[in-house]
Every structure is written in structure tokens, then in C-alpha cells.
Scaffold this motif. Structure first.
Motif, mmCIF file in Angstrom:
data_model
loop_
_atom_site.group_PDB
_atom_site.id
_atom_site.type_symbol
_atom_site.label_atom_id
_atom_site.label_comp_id
_atom_site.label_asym_id
_atom_site.label_seq_id
_atom_site.Cartn_x
_atom_site.Cartn_y
_atom_site.Cartn_z
ATOM 1 N N LYS A 19 0.823 -1.218 0.000
ATOM 2 C CA LYS A 19 0.000 0.000 0.000
ATOM 3 C C LYS A 19 0.855 1.265 0.000
ATOM 4 N N GLY A 20 2.143 1.077 -0.276
ATOM 5 C CA GLY A 20 2.986 2.252 -0.448
ATOM 6 C C GLY A 20 3.896 2.578 0.706
ATOM 7 N N ASP A 21 3.866 1.805 1.802
ATOM 8 C CA ASP A 21 4.810 2.062 2.888
ATOM 9 C C ASP A 21 6.217 1.706 2.431
ATOM 10 N N ARG A 22 7.216 2.470 2.900
ATOM 11 C CA ARG A 22 8.588 2.321 2.407
ATOM 12 C C ARG A 22 9.578 2.146 3.559
ATOM 13 N N ILE A 23 10.742 1.630 3.217
ATOM 14 C CA ILE A 23 11.834 1.480 4.176
ATOM 15 C C ILE A 23 12.490 2.831 4.415
ATOM 16 N N ILE A 24 12.784 3.154 5.697
ATOM 17 C CA ILE A 24 13.480 4.407 6.022
ATOM 18 C C ILE A 24 14.865 4.148 6.627
ATOM 19 N N GLN A 25 15.098 2.921 7.060
ATOM 20 C CA GLN A 25 16.425 2.554 7.561
ATOM 21 C C GLN A 25 16.589 1.047 7.437
ATOM 22 N N ILE A 26 17.822 0.620 7.117
ATOM 23 C CA ILE A 26 18.125 -0.801 7.033
ATOM 24 C C ILE A 26 19.415 -1.073 7.806
ATOM 25 N N GLY A 27 19.401 -2.166 8.541
ATOM 26 C CA GLY A 27 20.589 -2.606 9.259
ATOM 27 C C GLY A 27 20.890 -4.047 8.896
ATOM 28 N N VAL A 28 22.158 -4.360 8.635
ATOM 29 C CA VAL A 28 22.555 -5.708 8.214
ATOM 30 C C VAL A 28 23.745 -6.154 9.063
ATOM 31 N N SER A 29 23.672 -7.393 9.565
ATOM 32 C CA SER A 29 24.811 -8.020 10.247
ATOM 33 C C SER A 29 25.026 -9.400 9.636
ATOM 34 N N VAL A 30 26.235 -9.658 9.163
ATOM 35 C CA VAL A 30 26.566 -10.943 8.543
ATOM 36 C C VAL A 30 27.204 -11.840 9.598
ATOM 37 N N VAL A 31 26.657 -13.055 9.740
ATOM 38 C CA VAL A 31 27.165 -14.013 10.716
ATOM 39 C C VAL A 31 27.770 -15.199 9.983
ATOM 40 N N GLU A 32 29.038 -15.472 10.258
ATOM 41 C CA GLU A 32 29.729 -16.639 9.713
ATOM 42 C C GLU A 32 30.594 -17.227 10.818
ATOM 43 N N GLY A 33 30.571 -18.565 10.933
ATOM 44 C CA GLY A 33 31.379 -19.200 11.970
ATOM 45 C C GLY A 33 31.002 -18.745 13.362
ATOM 46 N N ASN A 34 29.709 -18.502 13.571
ATOM 47 C CA ASN A 34 29.191 -18.083 14.884
ATOM 48 C C ASN A 34 29.778 -16.758 15.379
ATOM 49 N N ARG A 35 30.106 -15.869 14.439
ATOM 50 C CA ARG A 35 30.522 -14.520 14.827
ATOM 51 C C ARG A 35 30.113 -13.541 13.724
ATOM 52 N N VAL A 36 29.965 -12.290 14.108
ATOM 53 C CA VAL A 36 29.602 -11.244 13.154
ATOM 54 C C VAL A 36 30.854 -10.843 12.387
ATOM 55 N N HIS A 90 14.075 -10.935 12.692
ATOM 56 C CA HIS A 90 13.200 -11.161 13.839
ATOM 57 C C HIS A 90 11.780 -10.816 13.394
ATOM 58 N N ASN A 91 11.083 -11.807 12.928
ATOM 59 C CA ASN A 91 9.791 -11.715 12.232
ATOM 60 C C ASN A 91 10.057 -11.555 10.730
ATOM 61 N N VAL A 92 10.491 -12.650 10.121
ATOM 62 C CA VAL A 92 10.891 -12.678 8.713
ATOM 63 C C VAL A 92 9.832 -12.134 7.764
ATOM 64 N N PRO A 93 8.547 -12.524 7.917
ATOM 65 C CA PRO A 93 7.564 -12.040 6.937
ATOM 66 C C PRO A 93 7.562 -10.521 6.790
ATOM 67 N N PHE A 94 7.734 -9.803 7.895
ATOM 68 C CA PHE A 94 7.698 -8.343 7.825
ATOM 69 C C PHE A 94 8.872 -7.812 7.007
ATOM 70 N N ASP A 95 10.095 -8.140 7.437
ATOM 71 C CA ASP A 95 11.271 -7.557 6.779
ATOM 72 C C ASP A 95 11.459 -8.076 5.350
ATOM 73 N N LEU A 96 11.202 -9.369 5.129
ATOM 74 C CA LEU A 96 11.378 -9.931 3.788
ATOM 75 C C LEU A 96 10.368 -9.348 2.808
ATOM 76 N N ASN A 97 9.134 -9.147 3.246
ATOM 77 C CA ASN A 97 8.129 -8.540 2.371
ATOM 78 C C ASN A 97 8.546 -7.135 1.942
ATOM 79 N N PHE A 98 9.081 -6.359 2.870
ATOM 80 C CA PHE A 98 9.520 -4.998 2.531
ATOM 81 C C PHE A 98 10.728 -5.033 1.602
ATOM 82 N N ILE A 99 11.698 -5.903 1.910
ATOM 83 C CA ILE A 99 12.893 -5.994 1.063
ATOM 84 C C ILE A 99 12.505 -6.411 -0.355
ATOM 85 N N ASN A 100 11.678 -7.423 -0.479
ATOM 86 C CA ASN A 100 11.293 -7.916 -1.813
ATOM 87 C C ASN A 100 10.473 -6.894 -2.582
ATOM 88 N N GLN A 101 9.587 -6.175 -1.884
ATOM 89 C CA GLN A 101 8.799 -5.147 -2.563
ATOM 90 C C GLN A 101 9.707 -4.034 -3.083
#
Length: 937
Positions: A19-36, A90-101
Motif C-alpha cells: 500500500k505504499g509504505d517504504r523502508i526508512i532505515q536498514i541494518g545488516v549483520s553478517v554471521v559466519e562461523g558463529n561470529r559477526v 526477527h519476524n521474517v515475513p515483515f522484513d522480507l516482504n519490505f525488502i522484496n517489494q
């Protein structure tokens, strides 16, 4: 399988990307080998205004994003990070839906890889967590969360949570991983293959399970102690350092200050136990009544070798006893003692039923999640008590019904599980305990049942005793509703392939063929007819209730009517009675066939097999239907003059959603015969037992007159004359002059008072309807959200959740009714103003109150003086007690019902309070009094 986990959190302008809502901030942390290993964050220009409430929630405003890149500019970076990785949120449907849109809007392909939802995984791996919001988990797991609702901070916290989840998953026992792997396909997170790899690694490298885990009948659970705890009674050596004068509190022991009233109460309890008489003790706030009865109870138990039962009404007080007072005593006394908390069977997990459900195909997502949670929980729990586990889903109670302990615990099928049966373990400990903590519901269920639920006892302390007649009436009465009936019929499941009867018949056909298809078809026909008749009965009851309510002009919403089963004689009622009789005939036919089926199959099933368990569950369900039929007879065909009968329906509910109730009107004889006469000593204590400094009302109401109980009234030790004021605005509208004006003036006063107290206000109502209307009026005025307005029944959540929300806000107003009049503790500066909107007279249309009024009138007494007023005064005392909880608390009580000072019965309410200043002035002057009280040095 990917070994990279990309944790993403987004802040957005709303909840609906389509319905037109947009992302205003994104944060990403990559985890490999049990560390960021990498982080990325950026504001994102949404090219639209950020709503005010989003700015308040996130701290992000239009200026922050004005010069930020568009999502199109950062999309390649996001896609590069996500390549060959799990998408984690943390609540994949929310963030993934926004990213994909946003990706699609920017001309990129959406992400279609594997996902992990840390909400779902936390529910499974931390089944006892108090809540699953990111901030709740961070606090519980002691993860530093610097800036909640900022995407960069939330992503880092979620990454830390993910690492903890992965570590816990890796360290699970092999058997637990096997079962989780079998359930994982039904989860939203793509962890099935990952779990199987962990399980195979354990097999390949022979990784040993932890020492605290044992395998029992194919499931891994916490190892039970092999060392038998000594429960022997022992001499009280060295008790002089704890007790003085044979069981009284030692005045020099209390770790706080010496409290003469506490010692006086302790002496009273001791003498009641030793002299075998009952006692009524009213103990105001600050007395320390819990320790005052625990000490002599413990002393008496250790001295005589007899157990003492402590019964409470609320879970809150039970937890306080087990987590605060009991450990305090254990750390202080010079001897060991044993305390056990015992609840009803349904509070405990049944491992047999759990294993049985685990080996069948779960029918819903909630079942998959619930079973997964229990797989982890049984590695951690000692008690199997449902209060320890935070079961997911709106149908949690339906799921728990399938795995909780019931009467089949006594069946042959459950015998192989006895050594690991949580309920049996609790009962065994209870039999050997010095102090047994339980609740009023189980106490009276034990009195009602022939096969006792509690160990034999002769001495009991009833705390929160003002609920005595209410709980006795409920447990000595009867009730039934369509939802419970339908649930039991569904469990039997003749018409459902997942039902017990269907599964057992298929099993019988595979091994014996004793019962023919024609016999099964007859069962199906009879069951269909039985279910139809029961549906029809409750539909007729629903319509009967609606018709009678309309005739009596009952308010919309929940409709309630009283009825007299032996005296109703309308055509509609005769049809209802005929329907009950048809049900009884049909059930008798089905019961005979079902029990023949059970008897035959009980000789064929393999011991300790799933089929044996299902067979006993089937028998239990048949017995439950038999109990339902007995209830229908007592509720609809028979009548007892000492009982009141009523039915309730939701005016907007299903056409057969009806609730039937019967309760004894007068419980005095029942309590006298079944409770007081059976016990040597019963201590009844509460902060609200007297009216005009007399116990006469409760003595008569509870049937204590012939027992000559001792009486002790201990007023609060607090300085109410300095700590509190009672304020009564004399110009408030009366509700009889118009509800609209009364609600408007109530809301206006609350609004202005809150600005003086800076929130910190509890407002007690006597009806939900008035609460809701006041809430909506306050919301209209408070558009800028100066105060956190929390309303019971308007904002979702339990009492404890609403209380926690109230304490978390510096400026909060809590509107409550019913449960909030008692049993809540908000000490200190969190609560400085208590508003009582109306004097808490019982609703005149409440069936039991009506029946008691009619009974008193027949005796030639005043119903107002003997029923209505005493109930209101005791309730008022409970409500008043919410304000001053500790000796340093300070606050005002405002009563907006001016009848308290202007009516001839108002003195009864005033006399129920401790001595404190009382001010009656116009509203504006009352507000000035409040300001002076709080701000004058």
C-alpha cells in the motif's frame, strides 16, 4: 548448505509495503562461523513523509532521511550480501516482504532463498522466555540493546540472538535433534536440513550428550535425580535462634524491623493449630502476614510430623511464596524442611500423551510449534508445570489439552511412564512435604471429589480468604458450555480420520476384523445423530436465552438470564427437555458400543504402544461425555432450591455458543459440613474480612457460627495520616442523572489529575462498558500521546502484561476493572494516584447476587444491608489497598462517587479505611489539593 547468515532489520513508514509504505532505515549483520563478520547500515530516503508515531517510535524524522540514498542505490549491496546466504530477521515475513517489494520496485528479482525467523526459533529453543519481542529477549538473555527500534542496533542484537540460538541448537542431544528434524518441515524457518546435519555430525563423531540428559522411551529429557531426597521429620534442634516461645516469631529474627503485629498474628496462628480451632485474621498492609503464618505453620509441621496446607487464590502469591518467602526461611532456619507446590492434573505435562502426539502427524502449525517447544522444555524442566512454558499460538489451550495430564494417568497405558510422570512426582513430593502450597480451586475440587486430589491434611491456612464463598460456590456447582462439548466430541472423532475412534478402528481392522464395517457404519450414524442433537440443543438454548433477554430488555453484548429447570413450562423449554432426553438415549446406545469396543481392543493392543495410549484416551473421552450428560441432567432436568441456574450467550457469537451454570446460593452449610467440620484448624486471613470492625458478616456467610473461631483484626502499620489522602469531588455528576455527563466529567478529571501526578495513575471501574467509553474520550483529548493510556479489555494482554507495560512507562494511566481491584502490587513512585470511579456495588443483574437478595428478602431481612452493601465494602477495601504497598509510599485516593460522603451508608465505606485525611471540595479545589500534596515541601 549455506554457512552464511545475513541478519536484516528494517524501519519503515508503516506495515503495508503493497500500500505504499517504504523502508526508512536498514541494518545488516553478517554471521559466519558463529561470529559477526560484517555490518552495514543506512538511512533510506522513502520520498514521502514519515508519520509522527513512526518518528516517536524510531527516533527517525524527515531530516534524517532527506539526503539518504534511495533503496535502488543500496540494493546491489544488499543482494551481494544475500548471495548464498540465509535471510534472517526477527519476524521474517515483515522484513522480507519490505525488502522484496523494494527490490521489485527497483527492477531487481526478489530474494527466494532460505530464511530463518528468530522469533520462531526463539519460541522453540527458549520455551520459557517471558516474551519474544526483541527487547524482551535481549533483556532476558542479557544482550546489550542500545537503541531499540533503530535498524542498525536491532540487526546487531538479532545477530547476537541468532548466534545464541545456533549454539543451543548445536548442543542439543541427538535424540532431540532427530525429533526436531521430523517436525522442521512444518516450520516457517528453513532449518530442517541444518538440524539433520547437526544430528549426523553427532553420530559421526560420537558426540556424547550432556550428563544432565537421559533418554526414556525414545525421547530425551532432563535426568531425574538418582539420589533420594530425605523427607524424614526431624527434631527442632537450635530452633531458639528462629522461634521464640514455642512457635512465635523471634522478635530479633526478622531481617527487616521488629513488627509487633506480625508477632501477634504468628502467636494467634500457633495457638489455633495447637488448640485445634479455626481463626479469622484480618491483616492490613505492612503486617507481614505471609511470614506471620508460615513460621508457626512450619514449626507445627516439624514438631508434630503433620503437613500444613497453604492455599492462595492467585498464581502471583504462589510465586511469591515459592520464590521469596520460602527461600528466605530455608536460608534462615537451622533445620531443613520441604515445601511443594501442587496444582491440578491439567497443569502438568503428560509425557505419554506428548510422545503419542509426537509420533502422529501434527494437524496444525500450532501443534508443530508446540511439540517443538516441549522437546526443548523437557530437557530443562523439573516440574512439567505449564506455567513454566510460553506456548505459542492463539489455540494454546487446545494444544495443551492434547498433552496435559488427565484421568488416564491412572490407566494401565500410563504405568510404564509412572517413573517420569510429572504429576505423580509432584504428588509423591506433596505426600512427604512439611508445607504444601496449593490454590483455592484445587482445595475445593479436593473437597468435592471422592478420590482426594490432595494428601490427607487437618491444618490449612487460607490466604486471600475473601474469595472463600466465591470459590466454594464455583467448585461445588456445575457448568457446561458448547465449546468444551464440541472439543470432547472432536477428540473421539468418529467422523474425523485424526480422531481417536477412527484411528483405533483402523488399527482393529488391521489385526482382528471382529467389528464389521456395518457395525462401524452404525456407530457413525449414531454419532452423527448424537452430535446433531447436541448442536440442536445448544442452538435452542441460545435462542431461548436471546428471546428471554429481549423480553427483559437486557443490554446488548453478553446476554445472561436466570432460569428454573423444574418450573419452566413454555413450548420452547419442553423442546429443550425433549432434546436432552434424546441425547441421553443416544449416548447410552453409543456408550455401550464404545465400551464393548474398548474392552475387546484392550486385550489386543501391545503394552506401552501408541495404540494402548490412544485406547485409554478414548475411554477418558467417553467418560467426559458421560460427565457432560450428567451435567445436562443437573442443569436442565433437575432443580435444587439452594442453587441458582443461569445461561449466557454472546449476542454476536455462534448460534449454539451457550454457557450453562449452576451455583449454590448459600454455601454456609456446605462449608460447615464439608470443610470446617472436617479439619482441625483452618486459618482464614485477608486484608478485607471485617465490616465496621466486625467479622459477623463472613462468620454468617461461611457457616462458621457453630465453630467459635478466634478473631484477630490487625490494622496496617503504615502512617496513612501522613502518607495518603482521600479526596472526593463534591460536584461530580451522578450516573443516575445521565451516563454521558458522568463519563465526560470522569474523563475530564482523570485528564487534569494525570497532568499533576505525571501519570502514575490507576483508575478502577465497575463496568467494562464505562471503562471503554472513558478510554475513548481520553484518547480524543490526548492526541499528542502525553500519557501511555493502558486499558483492560481495550488493549490486548493479560493483567500481568498490562501491569508490566504500566510500570515501563514514566507517564502512564491504567484503566482497569474486576481483577484490578485486588492482587496487584505497584509499590513506590510507579503509582501515586488511585481513582475509584464508582462505589463497587455488585451488578444487580448478576445471577448469584439476585438469588442471594431473594433469599434474604424471604427471611425478612434488608437485601441492601445483608448482601449488596457488605460485598461493596469488602471490594472497596481491596481496591483502596492497591495504593500504599510499602512504608515509604505516598499517594492520594480519589473517589468520584460522591455518595461515599453524601449518603447514609457512606460511613460504612469510610469506617473500612484506616485513619487518614478526608477532603470534600469542588473538582478544581480537589486538583489543587493534589498539587499541594505532591509538590509542597
Amino acid at each position: 548448505m549455506p554457512r552464511k547468515f545475513v541478519v536484516i532489520d528494517t524501519e519503515t513508514t508503516g506495515n503495508a509495503p503493497k500500500k505504499g509504505d517504504r523502508i526508512i532505515q536498514i541494518g545488516v549483520s553478517v554471521v559466519e562461523g558463529n561470529r559477526v563478520t560484517e555490518t552495514f547500515s543506512s538511512f533510506v530516503n522513502p520520498f514521502k513523509h514519515i508519520p509522527v508515531f513512526i518518528q516517536q517510535l524510531t527516533g527517525i524524522d524527515d531530516e534524517d532521511v532527506a539526503d539518504a540514498p534511495s533503496f535502488t542505490e543500496i540494493a546491489p549491496k544488499i543482494l551481494d550480501l544475500l548471495e548464498d546466504a540465509y535471510f534472517v530477521a526477527h519476524n521474517v515475513p515483515f522484513d522480507l516482504n519490505f525488502i522484496n517489494q523494494e527490490l521489485q520496485d527497483a527492477g531487481f528479482s526478489p530474494f527466494v532463498g532460505k530464511v530463518i525467523d528468530t522469533v520462531e526459533c526463539a519460541r522453540i529453543l527458549y520455551p520459557s522466555a517471558p516474551g519474544y519481542q526483541l527487547s524482551q529477549l535481549a533483556e532476558w538473555l542479557e544482550i546489550t540493546h542500545v537503541r531499540p527500534h533503530q535498524a542498525d542496533s536491532d540487526a546487531i542484537v538479532t545477530a547476537s540472538l541468532l548466534i545464541m540460538l545456533l549454539n543451543k541448537l548445536e548442543n542439543l542431544p541427538q535424540r532431540t535433534l532427530k525429533w526436531l528434524g521430523s517436525l522442521a518441515s512444518g516450520l516457517e524457518s528453513d532449518i530442517e536440513q541444518w538440524i539433520k546435519e547437526r544430528k549426523n555430525e553427532k553420530i559421526r563423531w560420537s558426540v556424547e550428550d550432556e550428563d544432565f540428559v537421559e533418554e526414556f522411551k525414545g525421547i530425551a529429557l532432563k535426568k531425574t535425580s538418582t539420589t533420594e531426597t530425605s523427607y524424614k521429620k526431624e527434631n527442632l534442634e537450635g530452633e531458639s535462634s528462629f522461634f521464640s516461645q514455642n512457635g512465635r516469631l523471634a522478635s530479633n529474627w526478622n531481617q527487616y524491623e521488629h513488627r509487633p503485629a506480625q508477632e501477634q498474628m504468628s502467636t494467634e496462628v500457633k495457638e489455633a493449630f495447637e488448640n485445634r480451632h479455626h481463626a479469622l485474621i484480618e491483616a492490613g498492609t505492612g503486617i507481614g502476614k505471609t511470614i506471620a503464618y508460615l513460621v508457626p505453620a512450619l514449626y507445627y509441621s516439624k514438631k508434630t510430623g503433620r503437613n500444613v496446607v497453604i492455599s492462595t487464590h492467585t498464581i502471583t502469591l504462589q510465586e511469591q511464596l515459592m520464590q521469596k518467602e520460602i527461600p528466605l526461611l530455608q536460608a534462615t532456619v537451622p533445620f531443613s524442611f520441604h515445601t511443594v507446590l501442587l496444582k491440578g492434573k491439567s497443569h502438568y505435562l503428560c509425557l505419554r500423551k506428548f510422545k503419542q502426539l509426537l509420533t502422529t502427524a501434527p494437524s496444525t502449525y500450532e501443534e508443530v510449534l508446540g511439540l517443538s517447544q516441549i522437546l526443548i522444555w523437557i530437557l530443562e524442566t523439573d516440574t512439567g508445570d505449564v506455567e513454566e512454558i510460553n506456548i505459542a499460538g492463539g489455540s494454546a489451550s487446545t494444544f495443551w489439552e492434547k498433552v496435559c495430564t488427565d484421568d488416564s494417568v491412572f490407566s494401565k497405558a500410563s504405568q510404564p511412564w509412572t517413573s517420569r510422570n510429572f504429576y505423580e512426582r509432584a504428588k509423591e513430593k506433596a505426600n512427604k512435604a512439611d508445607l504444601l502450597i496449593t490454590n483455592h480451586a484445587l482445595l475445593f475440587a479436593d473437597i468435592k471429589k471422592e478420590d482426594r486430589l490432595l494428601p490427607p491434611y487437618k491444618h490449612v491456612v487460607v490466604d486471600e480468604a475473601h474469595h472463600l464463598d466465591e470459590l466454594a460456590s464455583k467448585n461445588l456447582g456445575d457448568q457446561i458450555n458448547y465449546f468444551y462439548l464440541n472439543q470432547v466430541l472432536h477428540r473421539i472423532g468418529v467422523l474425523d480420520k485424526t480422531g481417536l475412534f477412527q484411528q483405533l478402528f483402523v488399527y482393529e481392522q488391521s489385526i482382528d476384523y471382529f467389528f464389521s464395517s456395518a457395525w462401524y457404519q452404525r456407530r457413525e450414524d449414531y454419532f452423527t445423530l448424537l452430535k446433531y442433537e447436541m448442536d440442536e440443543l445448544f442452538r435452542m438454548l441460545h435462542q431461548f436465552c436471546r428471546n428471554q433477554s429481549i423480553q427483559k430488555r437486557t443490554d446488548v453484548g453478553k446476554l445472561s438470564i436466570r432460569y428454573n429447570p423444574g418450573r419452566e413450562d413454555s413450548p420452547e423449554w419442553r423442546a429443550i427437555k425433549d432434546s436432552v432426553k434424546r441425547i441421553l438415549v443416544l449416548f447410552e446406545e453409543e456408550e455401550t458400543a464404545w465400551l464393548s469396543f474398548y474392552d475387546h481392543l484392550s486385550h489386543l493392543v501391545r503394552p506401552a504402544s501408541n495404540e494402548e495410549g490412544m485406547l485409554y484416551d478414548f475411554k477418558t473421552a467417553v467418560e467426559q461425555i458421560e460427565g457432560i450428560c450428567e451435567s445436562l441432567v443437573s442443569l436442565l432436568l433437575e432443580e435444587d432450591d439452594n442453587f441458582v441456574y443461569w445461561m449466557e450467550v454472546d449476542n454476536k457469537g455462534a448460534a449454539n455458543a451457550t454457557y450453562l451454570y449452576t451455583r449454590p446460593v448459600d454455601v454456609s452449610d456446605l462449608l460447615a459440613d464439608r470443610f470446617f467440620a472436617e479439619k482441625d484448624s483452618i486459618i482464614l486471613t485477608s486484608a478485607a474480612l471485617t465490616i465496621k470492625d466486625s467479622f459477623s458478616y463472613v462468620i454468617q456467610k461461611w457457616g462458621l457460627a457453630d465453630f467459635g473461631p478466634s478473631k484477630l483484626q490487625l490494622t496496617s502499620t503504615y502512617s496513612f495520616d501522613k502518607q495518603a489522602k482521600l479526596l472526593v469531588p463534591e460536584d461530580m455528576a451522578l450516573i443516575k442523572d445521565g451516563e454521558k455527563d458522568f463519563i465526560m466529567e470522569t474523563a475530564e478529571f482523570i485528564y487534569h489529575a494525570a497532568s499533576i501526578t505525571e501519570g502514575k495513575m490507576l483508575v478502577l471501574f465497575t463496568s467494562f462498558d464505562m471503562l471503554r467509553k472513558t478510554y475513548h474520550q481520553l484518547k480524543k483529548w490526548d492526541e499528542e500521546s502525553d500519557f501511555a493510556l493502558i486499558a483492560q479489555g481495550v488493549k490486548s494482554g493479560s493483567r500481568s502484561k498490562l501491569m508490566k507495560t504500566f510500570k515501563q512507562h514514566e507517564q502512564a494511566i491504567l484503566l482497569g476493572t474486576n481483577a484490578f481491584w485486588e492482587g496487584i502490587d505497584i509499590p513506590g513512585e510507579d503509582l501515586s494516584c488511585l481513582v475509584i470511579v464508582r462505589l463497587p456495588f455488585p451488578p444487580p443483574d448478576e445471577p448469584q447476587t439476585q438469588a442471594r437478595i431473594e433469599q434474604v428478602k424471604k427471611e425478612g431481612k434488608s437485601a441492601f444491608s445483608h448482601v449488596t452493601l457488605p460485598q461493596a465494602v469488602l471490594r472497596f477495601k481491596q481496591g483502596f489497598g492497591r495504593l500504599i504497598r510499602h512504608k515509604n509510599d505516598k499517594g492520594v485516593v480519589v473517589v468520584l462517587d460522591r455518595r461515599i460522603l453524601q449518603s447514609n451508608y457512606g460511613s460504612d465505606f469510610i469506617q473500612s479505611l484506616p485513619q487518614l485525611p478526608i477532603v470534600q471540595k469542588p473538582s478544581d479545589d480537589i486538583l489543587n489539593e493534589m498539587a499541594t500534596f505532591f509538590y509542597e515541601k
